[in-house]
Scaffold this active site. Sequence first.
Site, PDB file in Angstrom:
ATOM      1  N   ASP A  33     -80.275 -75.180  24.992  1.00  0.00           N
ATOM      2  CA  ASP A  33     -80.510 -75.239  23.796  1.00  0.00           C
ATOM      3  C   ASP A  33     -81.707 -76.510  23.693  1.00  0.00           C
ATOM      4  O   ASP A  33     -81.604 -77.544  24.353  1.00  0.00           O
ATOM      5  CB  ASP A  33     -79.470 -75.765  23.096  1.00  0.00           C
ATOM      6  CG  ASP A  33     -79.766 -75.911  21.381  1.00  0.00           C
ATOM      7  OD1 ASP A  33     -80.799 -75.260  20.852  1.00  0.00           O
ATOM      8  OD2 ASP A  33     -78.791 -76.330  20.768  1.00  0.00           O
ATOM      9  N   HIS A  50     -90.963 -72.822  25.487  1.00  0.00           N
ATOM     10  CA  HIS A  50     -89.773 -71.844  25.908  1.00  0.00           C
ATOM     11  C   HIS A  50     -90.165 -71.496  27.334  1.00  0.00           C
ATOM     12  O   HIS A  50     -89.384 -71.341  28.295  1.00  0.00           O
ATOM     13  CB  HIS A  50     -90.198 -70.422  25.261  1.00  0.00           C
ATOM     14  CG  HIS A  50     -89.619 -70.360  24.125  1.00  0.00           C
ATOM     15  ND1 HIS A  50     -88.249 -70.618  23.476  1.00  0.00           N
ATOM     16  CD2 HIS A  50     -90.092 -70.337  22.709  1.00  0.00           C
ATOM     17  CE1 HIS A  50     -88.115 -70.709  22.329  1.00  0.00           C
ATOM     18  NE2 HIS A  50     -89.226 -70.208  21.590  1.00  0.00           N
ATOM     19  N   LEU A 147     -75.881 -66.077  45.177  1.00  0.00           N
ATOM     20  CA  LEU A 147     -75.661 -66.975  44.016  1.00  0.00           C
ATOM     21  C   LEU A 147     -76.146 -65.786  42.940  1.00  0.00           C
ATOM     22  O   LEU A 147     -77.227 -65.076  43.121  1.00  0.00           O
ATOM     23  CB  LEU A 147     -76.843 -68.032  43.951  1.00  0.00           C
ATOM     24  CG  LEU A 147     -76.929 -68.539  42.481  1.00  0.00           C
ATOM     25  CD1 LEU A 147     -75.874 -69.224  42.169  1.00  0.00           C
ATOM     26  CD2 LEU A 147     -78.074 -69.712  42.639  1.00  0.00           C
TER      27      LEU A 147
END
Length: 283
Positions: A33, A50, A147
Amino acid sequence: MIWFNDNVSLLHYFSIKVLKTGRVPEHIAFIMDGNRRYAKKKGVKSDVGHSKGFDKLTEILKWCSVLGVREVTVYAFSIENFKRTQEEVNTIMNIAYEKLKCFLEEINEVNNLGLRLVITGRLSLLPKDFNAIASSCMIATRRNKKLRLNIAVAYTGRDEISRAASHIVDRVKNKQLTPDDIDEDLITSSLELGEPDLLVRTSGEVRLSDFMLWQVSNTVLYFCDVLWPELTIWNLLAAIIHYQRHAPASKAVMPFSKTRQMFLDQLNNRRLQQRLNEVSLTQ
């Protein structure tokens, strides 16, 4: 290589080594956020925010890899985000497409690092070209085990639960499951995202915003004021310390019956086949 940003200093390595003497979460989820607020703060367009948010994700992956975290889940785009302007939605999708394109161009390095990519959400709401390249990335990395990175796109927790419930109902109707097979563990395993040990939300908000609602019943939650693109390794280490102070005891996992395991195997195969079909349609 942009998908595994090597930005860990000797001081960071030392701090991580000390921290690893305690319990480190195997699975960390992030609500990313603050990208738009970062752009506003810097006086730049939202697309810059972004893009910076993606860059931060690559840093997070490196930090988590060094920490020994096995799985990272990020909330990239909610179904509710489609209510934003069409221009911003298109911008986010274009950025995501270009980053996935780079991911494929670096696939040999990605596979050497053992990174597995999983894109999850209501993918029918997303552009076909995005789905195709996302599927290609997932298929190319599906055997990697060091991962796992889950990116939730066109996602809400309630939608994920409803889709899992729909799969279960279909199997009951087809007599592949019985009503007695349905319990909390079956629903948990039918979801696309697993249970995180630690969930971190940036930007000062203290809401889950419909993210992983089923999975976080025993998750340690950590909220910090810093905007996502400005998150530092020290913020992450603080979150790990918070986890070490509040982590619950490990939960014993009970084996599934043959019937329920067969259902889950079929469900996973169905999801993989859907990805293969999306890739083949573009070739």
